[in-house]
Design a protein around this motif. Structure first.
Motif, PDB file in Angstrom:
ATOM      1  N   ALA A   1       0.836  -1.205   0.000  1.00 25.59           N
ATOM      2  CA  ALA A   1       0.000   0.000   0.000  1.00 25.59           C
ATOM      3  C   ALA A   1       0.870   1.254   0.000  1.00 25.59           C
ATOM      4  O   ALA A   1       0.564   2.225  -0.705  1.00 25.59           O
ATOM      5  N   GLN A   2       1.956   1.224   0.740  1.00 25.71           N
ATOM      6  CA  GLN A   2       2.877   2.369   0.772  1.00 25.71           C
ATOM      7  C   GLN A   2       3.500   2.589  -0.606  1.00 25.71           C
ATOM      8  O   GLN A   2       3.631   3.724  -1.061  1.00 25.71           O
ATOM      9  N   GLU A  62       0.819   4.174  -2.817  1.00 26.90           N
ATOM     10  CA  GLU A  62       0.606   5.574  -2.441  1.00 26.90           C
ATOM     11  C   GLU A  62       1.764   6.458  -2.895  1.00 26.90           C
ATOM     12  O   GLU A  62       1.547   7.568  -3.398  1.00 26.90           O
ATOM     13  N   ALA A 110       1.559   9.483  -5.566  1.00 25.78           N
ATOM     14  CA  ALA A 110       2.016  10.828  -5.192  1.00 25.78           C
ATOM     15  C   ALA A 110       3.075  11.347  -6.159  1.00 25.78           C
ATOM     16  O   ALA A 110       3.139  12.553  -6.434  1.00 25.78           O
ATOM     17  N   ALA A 115      -4.862   3.776  -8.233  1.00 22.94           N
ATOM     18  CA  ALA A 115      -4.316   2.592  -7.563  1.00 22.94           C
ATOM     19  C   ALA A 115      -4.489   1.363  -8.449  1.00 22.94           C
ATOM     20  O   ALA A 115      -3.599   0.505  -8.520  1.00 22.94           O
TER      21      ALA A 115
END
Length: 77
Positions: free
Chosen positions: A10-11, A14, A18, A25
């Protein structure tokens, strides 16, 4: 299909969003899955070559097309 990502995955998604690498996603996950498929295909070709196989460009293209077609049939069901 709903998928729950690990915190690390997930990081990554993200951070990629960004940074503007992907628009969504879903696009990031599709990219990651495609990379895995490509890695598996390369591993299969390397294993076949290690067993004594030799491939010209046309043979590799045929193998890749056949493999992708088989995966498409599997994912359609």
């Amino acid at each position: 299909m709903k998928v729950e990502l690990t915190p690390d995955a997930a990081q990554w998604v993200e951070a990629a969003l960004a940074a503007g690498r992907f628009a969504s996603a879903e696009e990031a996950i599709r990219y990651a899955v495609d990379r895995i498929k490509l890695s598996e295909l390369r591993a299969e070709l390397a294993a076949a070559e290690a067993e004594g196989g030799a491939f010209d460009a046309d043979a590799v293209k045929r193998f890749a097309r056949d493999r992708l077609a088989a995966e498409q049939r599997t994912s359609d069901h």
